[in-house]
Motif scaffolding. Structure first.
Motif, short mmCIF file in Angstrom:
data_model
loop_
_atom_site.label_atom_id
_atom_site.label_comp_id
_atom_site.label_asym_id
_atom_site.label_seq_id
_atom_site.Cartn_x
_atom_site.Cartn_y
_atom_site.Cartn_z
N ASP A 1 0.83 -1.15 0.08
CA ASP A 1 0.00 -0.18 0.06
C ASP A 1 1.14 1.23 0.01
O ASP A 1 1.49 1.48 1.12
CB ASP A 1 -0.93 0.16 1.22
CG ASP A 1 -1.98 1.23 1.17
OD1 ASP A 1 -1.59 2.13 0.44
OD2 ASP A 1 -2.91 1.19 1.91
N CYS B 1 -0.38 4.41 2.90
CA CYS B 1 -0.79 3.54 3.79
C CYS B 1 -1.70 4.01 4.94
O CYS B 1 -2.39 3.43 5.48
CB CYS B 1 0.18 2.47 4.26
SG CYS B 1 0.74 2.73 5.89
N GLY B 2 -1.58 5.25 5.02
CA GLY B 2 -2.49 5.82 6.24
C GLY B 2 -2.21 5.37 7.53
O GLY B 2 -1.05 5.01 8.22
N ASN C 1 -5.99 3.13 -1.15
CA ASN C 1 -6.86 4.14 -1.22
C ASN C 1 -6.02 5.38 -1.68
O ASN C 1 -5.15 5.86 -1.01
CB ASN C 1 -7.34 4.45 0.18
CG ASN C 1 -8.83 3.73 0.42
OD1 ASN C 1 -9.07 3.12 1.32
ND2 ASN C 1 -10.16 4.15 -0.43
N GLY D 1 7.70 7.75 3.97
CA GLY D 1 8.14 8.47 3.03
C GLY D 1 7.44 8.15 1.66
O GLY D 1 6.35 7.22 1.98
N ILE E 1 3.91 9.04 4.07
CA ILE E 1 4.70 10.35 3.95
C ILE E 1 4.98 10.84 5.31
O ILE E 1 5.60 11.45 6.04
CB ILE E 1 4.25 11.12 2.74
CG1 ILE E 1 5.44 12.17 2.42
CG2 ILE E 1 3.02 11.88 3.05
CD1 ILE E 1 5.97 11.92 1.12
N GLN F 1 3.67 15.54 0.58
CA GLN F 1 2.54 15.16 1.12
C GLN F 1 1.64 15.64 0.02
O GLN F 1 1.35 16.78 -0.30
CB GLN F 1 2.34 15.74 2.36
CG GLN F 1 1.12 16.01 2.95
CD GLN F 1 0.40 14.56 2.93
OE1 GLN F 1 -0.24 14.13 2.18
NE2 GLN F 1 0.66 13.94 4.32
C1 LIG Z 1 -6.63 8.14 2.13
S1 LIG Z 1 -5.47 8.21 3.12
C2 LIG Z 1 -5.27 6.32 3.31
C3 LIG Z 1 -5.79 5.73 4.46
C4 LIG Z 1 -5.61 4.32 4.51
N1 LIG Z 1 -6.38 3.48 3.20
C5 LIG Z 1 -6.16 3.68 5.64
O1 LIG Z 1 -7.53 3.31 5.64
O2 LIG Z 1 -5.53 3.47 6.75
C6 LIG Z 1 -4.18 8.59 1.99
C7 LIG Z 1 -2.68 8.65 2.81
O3 LIG Z 1 -1.68 8.91 1.90
C8 LIG Z 1 -0.49 9.95 2.65
N2 LIG Z 1 0.22 10.38 1.37
C9 LIG Z 1 -0.01 11.39 0.91
N3 LIG Z 1 0.93 11.62 0.09
C10 LIG Z 1 1.75 10.48 0.11
C11 LIG Z 1 2.94 10.25 -0.58
N4 LIG Z 1 3.54 10.97 -1.66
N5 LIG Z 1 3.52 9.03 -0.36
C12 LIG Z 1 3.14 8.15 0.68
N6 LIG Z 1 1.91 8.56 1.42
C13 LIG Z 1 1.27 9.64 1.08
C14 LIG Z 1 -1.48 10.56 3.44
O4 LIG Z 1 -0.87 11.08 4.38
C15 LIG Z 1 -2.65 9.77 3.78
O5 LIG Z 1 -2.38 9.35 5.00
#
Ligand SMILES: C[S@@+](CC[C@H](N)C(=O)[O-])C[C@H]1O[C@@H](n2cnc3c(N)ncnc32)[C@H](O)[C@@H]1O
Length: 352
Positions: free
Chosen positions: A55, A58-59, A119, A103, A79, A135
């Motif tokens: 993922d 991964c949130g 997601n 990251g 990130i 981000q």
């Molecule tokens: C919709 S959330 C995911 C939630 C996850 N599906 C869950 O239920 O635990 C999207 C995530 O992507 C992260 N994000 C944003 N830009 C990113 C990047 N360039 N690389 C990795 N993560 C990133 C955000 O901080 C956020 O936590």
């Protein structure tokens, strides 16, 4: 999972949902956290026990928890360091030492994954957490945001094994009353990197209230699981050869290289090794290149530069900086002719 094109996930039981104390410590109160039950059917259907599920967004580790429950190994990239810490804490409570890397996947070594399930971040969600480079929640424009999404999925493609599926869950959004076709745009990005298979509509139970006559507003309780695969495209070889011949007859110079050239020279009987496109090396001459783009465009080819549609005219600098232009012609019989147009460096442009 059955073959219905829609799915109604069951809400998570309390033991799998994001604990309230973790939610309370998150910048967005965990409002962008998904459900384990939304991910599990996809993990079961598109991977096998022991597989590695990636993922890249991964949130809170929802996909990783689902992977664990299905006997797979999870690998997550997040990130935001605070979120990554919350995800680790959540998974530790389940006795799991999750592989979560802080990251963006582009720029970090991810090894190999069998399935990517994620997601995508929501554009314009009003992020109030840490300001971290990369981000996507903090990208100032939609174009910057989509370009970041492309970078991540480009890296996913490098990580995914051949034949592996990449499934992105995304929804179209309304931000400040304006609609953003995020799901369609993510699909377009994935289209340029993977082979499209299907979409499933995920419907979440939500109260439905009477709508005023003429009102277009819905309760927006659905999203799409966009199902893509990393594999070679099947192209129309005969049609490709005919187009290449027509190009020659129209006076265009090019040198054929790569798998199509090898296939024409040697003939490859093994289907898995059939070419997935034809690579053309072209002289770096502005007028000729634009004439070629117009020729293709007039014959129904769609021109894209790194997945983005372009008009049939491109400055030489763009050819040089982007390395290739893709020309796809899709026929009404479902056939595909794909040409990847590359330019020779100026010094050798006499070839061909
Ligand atoms: C919709 S959330 C995911 C939630 C996850 N599906 C869950 O239920 O635990 C999207 C995530 O992507 C992260 N994000 C944003 N830009 C990113 C990047 N360039 N690389 C990795 N993560 C990133 C955000 O901080 C956020 O936590």
């Amino acid at each position: 999972m059955n073959n219905a094109s829609w799915l109604i996930p069951d809400a998570d039981p309390p033991e799998w949902s994001l604990p309230a104390d973790i939610r309370a410590r998150d910048a967005l109160g965990g409002r962008d956290c998904g459900w384990v039950n939304q991910m599990r059917p996809f993990i079961r259907h598109f991977s096998s026990p022991g597989h590695r599920v990636l993922d890249p967004f991964c949130g809170f580790g929802t996909t990783l928890l689902g992977a664990h429950l299905e006997g797979r190994h999870g690998l997550g990239f997040e990130i935001d360091p605070d979120r990554a810490a919350l995800a680790r804490e959540r998974l530790q409570r389940h006795g799991l030492h999750a592989d979560i890397r802080v990251g963006s996947i582009n720029g970090l070594d991810a090894g190999r994954a069998n399935l990517c399930l994620t997601n995508v971040p929501y554009f314009g969600c009003g992020w109030t957490g840490a300001t971290v480079d990369g981000q996507l929640y903090l990208q100032p424009t939609y174009a910057d945001f989509l370009s970041g999404i492309r970078g991540v999925f480009h890296a996913v493609r490098q990580t995914l094994e051949d034949g592996g599926f990449c499934i992105a869950m995304a929804q179209n959004l309304v931000v400040a009353g304006r609609r953003f076709p995020l799901a369609w745009d993510v699909a377009r990005i994935l289209d340029s990197l993977f082979v499209a298979h299907e979409e499933r509509v995920l419907c979440y139970p939500a109260a439905a209230l009477p709508a005023n006559p003429g009102s277009t507003k819905t309760n927006r309780s659905h999203e799409y699981a966009l199902v893509y695969q990393k594999r070679r495209e099947t192209v129309d070889l005969k049609g490709t050869a005919e187009v290449l011949e027509a190009l020659r007859l129209s006076g265009f110079s090019y040198e054929l290289f790569g798998s199509f050239q090898q296939w024409q020279e040697q003939g490859q009987p093994i289907a898995a090794r059939l070419p997935a496109d034809a690579d053309l090396l072209l002289p770096l001459e502005q007028d000729q290149l634009n004439a070629l783009l117009r020729w293709l465009s007039a014959r129904g080819f769609q021109l894209t530069l790194w997945g983005e549609p372009i008009a049939p005219s491109l400055p030489l600098e763009t050819w040089q900086s982007h390395h290739y232009v893709r020309a796809d012609c899709r026929g009404r019989d479902g056939s595909l002719i794909r040409l990847d147009l590359c330019c020779e460096p100026k010094s050798t442009s006499a070839r061909g």
